[in-house]
Motif scaffolding. Structure first.
Motif: not given
Length: 794
Positions: A228-229, A278-285
């Motif tokens: 996760v980003i 993006m494949p395999g990663r989640v971006v949580v703002d």
């Protein structure tokens, strides 16, 4: 090394999902977080399905012949109009869209052709986010053609990185900060003028070029492999600027797993708004997560939220000082800029931790069936739960637009009785609309069954002559399961899950009233809202019959004046008695009159020892959604509560909000207030409250979009940016934003370009007097009388 059989069962949590059409068929890709690390599940040669009215088979057959890989099968399914349908199965999903478009000129519908393969696969197996993978072939981190089953209780331990960048005023990249449990690092453009201080708790890596910065970033993601980003405005600013820098320097930005790029998408309904899958990663703002969880802040800037929650912030100053200081640090003190950069990452991590934002978005994904970073999406969540259940009852879903948009009644808001009151108790129906759905069996399939039933005996009669099946429905069962799960989550003190379940349940009535939803039907949503009207009116009558007076009600809350002052304990006891009697009355009434089980449950909410309901300004009619009160809990703790009053709105200054709070507090506590009114006005006129005279308002559009109606905040913003241009510094307001200004005899002037004196008469007449008169009028007094008596105005 050849692929090997995967373990029998592997629990995981879906991070991302994707589909693609290949020559041999549709392939679905899920990335999972598991105890064994990230895993990619590939499902090959998946078949997609849509539904065609059976009576059009002969007409459609030539079109099917032109599209390879389509097959028609007989099914025992039908539309809401009871028309039989055929299943159209496609090897490639996009062929269903081609067929749907070819059928449009013939006015032949193709149902559910827009349900994407990766969503269809999950929903038809009742999977939301937690999964068990059975079997399949394993090749490294890839599992080929395993079978997925629901694992609703499994949660992953996710690897998280907080990302933040610093740029010049023109968005030229200066530094990239990454803060994770495994590493804290800042990639800095250029050579630091001095070595990093030994006290720094992060690595500072010098990069000779922006190309080198992006390459270092790519390498860091490949090495540390976060799930996760997180960040603050991380997609619309940080990732967008990183992509811009990568493109400008001819180097790929490869932040996805397997060193894959971001698949940028624009929002169809929000101009300029970007998605960064993006494949395999989640971006949580952080901003989006706060809004999804219904957290509210006056400003969602990182500075404002961190100050509110953590009591600290960036400590650099206003927007202009900030940019100047960033530039100074970049030119002369790069370690200081790096410290500032990594501090923002740490603030985001601490906010996420304090509010349990990551557990909330995980529970939200498990509850809704949507991807972790898919905020909004109430319609998609409804469909995820509803479609597989209606299929099992023999129905297919209609298409969006099958029923034309039409107005329907909203929530019931009673006329209020304005004035000051002692001892007002508020009772609140717990999840009223979901409870109505459960109690009265409101449901799309149930409505179709009722409309076409051969006999009307035994059906549940709803508003506007609607009829609902007692035994063939989906939505009441969905709401029941969610309601039980929420009660269990509350008992387990799992606040993130409780909040996610509450928000999902409460969205269902709104979804039925959304014209963008395939289940939109004014009769359906009216069966909920009009029943809500009936519930509130009958509750008001019940309260009146027991000797009390309802002075206001709003959708699911009812405000009851007990007719005289009561000690706190007695008021709470009366409220508890009313709750018990109302709930028992509903249970008896529904069982005797309609043979329905009652799920309506009213609860005690608040006791106001003192309460104020104002009038609509300029009239003697009671206002709605605006009140103030002195609440007292069971332990006697007092709290001033304000709803919808000036102190909660951005078009009123701190001067007005502080005045309103002070005046009401004194009246509620029986303290002298006349001198307070006069002294407050006098202090303002003498210039002692200038810091409270600042308006802070939002520019919701681009500055050049305001042509005909130009409100004060726009006039102030134009003056500010003209001033910025003269000083050769960045213009702050061309794309909107927040502006601070004061009123002068020359009109609104921004704080950064204030040249005229303050117009104190404006604040006296437009800010203080309207608030004072609304409160003083029921007491037989006025602002002018109190201020004139003490010669404030002369």
């Amino acid at each position: 090394m050849s692929p090997a059989l995967a373990p029998t069962e592997l629990p995981g949590f879906i991070l991302t999902r994707h589909w693609r059409d290949l020559a041999e068929g549709t392939e679905i890709e899920y990335w999972l977080a598991t105890d064994q690390g990230p895993k990619k599940v590939l499902l090959t040669q998946q078949t997609s399905v849509a539904f065609l009215p059976a009576r059009h088979r002969a007409v459609v057959q030539p079109l099917l012949a032109n599209l390879q890989g389509l097959e028609v099968k007989e099914l025992g399914l039908k539309t809401f109009e009871q028309e039989p349908v055929l299943g159209v199965y496609a090897r490639r999903f996009r062929d269903l869209d081609k067929l749907a478009r070819a059928l449009q000129p013939l006015q032949i519908p193709l149902y559910e052709a827009d349900v994407r393969p990766h969503d269809r696969y999950l929903m038809e197996r009742f999977i939301t986010a937690g999964v068990l993978v059975e079997g399949g072939l394993r090749d490294g981190a890839t599992i080929l053609n395993g079978r997925l089953k629901p694992a609703p209780g499994w949660r992953p331990a996710l690897k998280v990185v907080s990302l933040d960048i610093e740029t010049s005023a023109t968005e030229e990249l200066y530094s990239i900060a990454l803060d994770s449990a495994g590493d804290r690092v800042v990639f800095m453009l250029g050579q630091a003028a001095e070595p990093a201080a030994p006290t720094m708790d992060f690595r500072l890596v010098d990069c000779p070029t922006r190309q080198a910065m992006i390459e270092q970033l790519n390498a860091w993601f490949a090495a540390h492999d976060p799930d996760v980003i997180i960040g603050w405005n991380v997609i619309q600013f940080d990732l967008r600027v990183l992509q811009k820098a990568a493109d400008a320097n001819a180097v790929p930005l490869l932040l996805g797993r397997e060193r894959r790029p971001i698949a940028w998408r624009t929002h169809p309904g929000r101009q300029g708004y970007l998605f960064a899958p993006m494949p395999g990663r989640v971006v949580v703002d952080g901003i989006e997560a706060l809004k999804a969880g219904m957290w509210s802040f006056a400003s969602f800037s990182l500075e404002a939220v961190s100050q509110k929650l953590l009591g600290e912030g960036k400590e650099i100053g206003d927007a202009y000082d900030k940019m100047a200081e960033i530039e100074r640090r970049y030119q002369h003190d790069k370690p200081a800029l790096a410290s500032y950069n990594i501090r923002d990452c740490a603030l985001v991590l601490r906010i996420f931790d304090k509010l349990e934002l990551l557990p909330f978005v995980l529970e939200r994904a498990q509850t809704t069936g949507l991807q972790i970073d898919h905020f909004g999406g109430s319609i998609a969540a409804f469909s995820h739960h509803y479609l597989p259940r209606m299929h099992r009852l023999g129905y297919v879903a209609p298409n969006v637009g099958d029923i034309a948009a039409k107005a329907f009644p909203g929530g019931y808001v009673m006329d209020s009785t304005p004035g000051f009151y002692d001892s007002v108790v508020v009772l609140d129906y717990k999840s009223l609309y979901p409870s109505i759905i459960r109690t009265f069996l409101v449901d799309p399939v149930g409505l179709a069954e009722g409309a076409h039933a051969e006999t009307k005996t035994g059906l549940v009669r709803g508003p506007q002559d609607t009829l609902f099946s007692r035994d063939k429905h989906c939505l009441p069962d969905i709401v029941t399961a969610l309601s039980i799960a929420r009660d269990e989550a509350k008992q387990a003190h799992n606040q993130p899950l409780s909040q996610a379940l509450k928000l999902l349940m409460n969205s269902f009535a709104g979804v039925l009233g959304a014209s963008e939803c395939r289940f939109f039907n004014p009769k359906l949503v009216s069966a909920v809202t009009l029943r809500g009207h009936e519930v509130m009116k009958l509750t008001r009558a019940f309260v009146g019959q027991h000797g009390y007076q309802v002075i206001y009600g709003d959708t699911d809350s009812i405000f009851i004046w007990l007719k005289r002052p009561y000690p706190n304990a007695e008021a709470h006891a009366i409220a508890a008695s009313l709750v018990q009697q109302i709930n028992a009355w509903w249970t008896h009434k529904l069982r005797e009159e309609q043979q329905l089980e009652n799920f309506l449950e009213i609860e005690f909410d608040t006791h106001y020892a003192k309460f104020f309901m104002p009038t609509i300004r300029g009239s003697d009619v009671g206002s709605k959604k605006r009140y103030a009160g002195l609440s007292v809990d069971e332990k006697g703790h007092e709290e001033m509560v304000y709803r919808g009053l000036e102190m909660a709105r951005s078009d009123w200054t701190p001067l007005a909000r502080q005045f309103q709070e002070g005046l009401l507090s004194r009246i509620f506590h029986g303290e002298p207030y006349r001198a307070f009114v006069a002294d407050y006005a006098r202090s303002m006129l003498e210039g002692k409250m200038d810091a409270l005279l600042v308006y802070r308002k939002r520019l919701r559009h681009r500055l050049d979009a305001y042509q005909v109606n130009v409100p004060p905040q726009v006039r102030a913003a134009r003056l500010a940016d003209a001033h910025n241009a003269r000083l050769k510094r960045p213009q702050q307001y061309q794309r909107g934003g927040w502006i601070q200004y004061v009123m002068t005899p020359s009109g609104p002037e921004p704080l950064e370009a204030l040249h005229s004196r303050i117009d104190y008469e404006h604040y006296l007449v437009k800010q203080l007097q309207p608030i004072a008169d609304a409160i003083l009028a029921p007491l037989g007094e006025s602002f002018v009388e109190l201020t004139s008596a003490q010669k404030v105005l002369f």
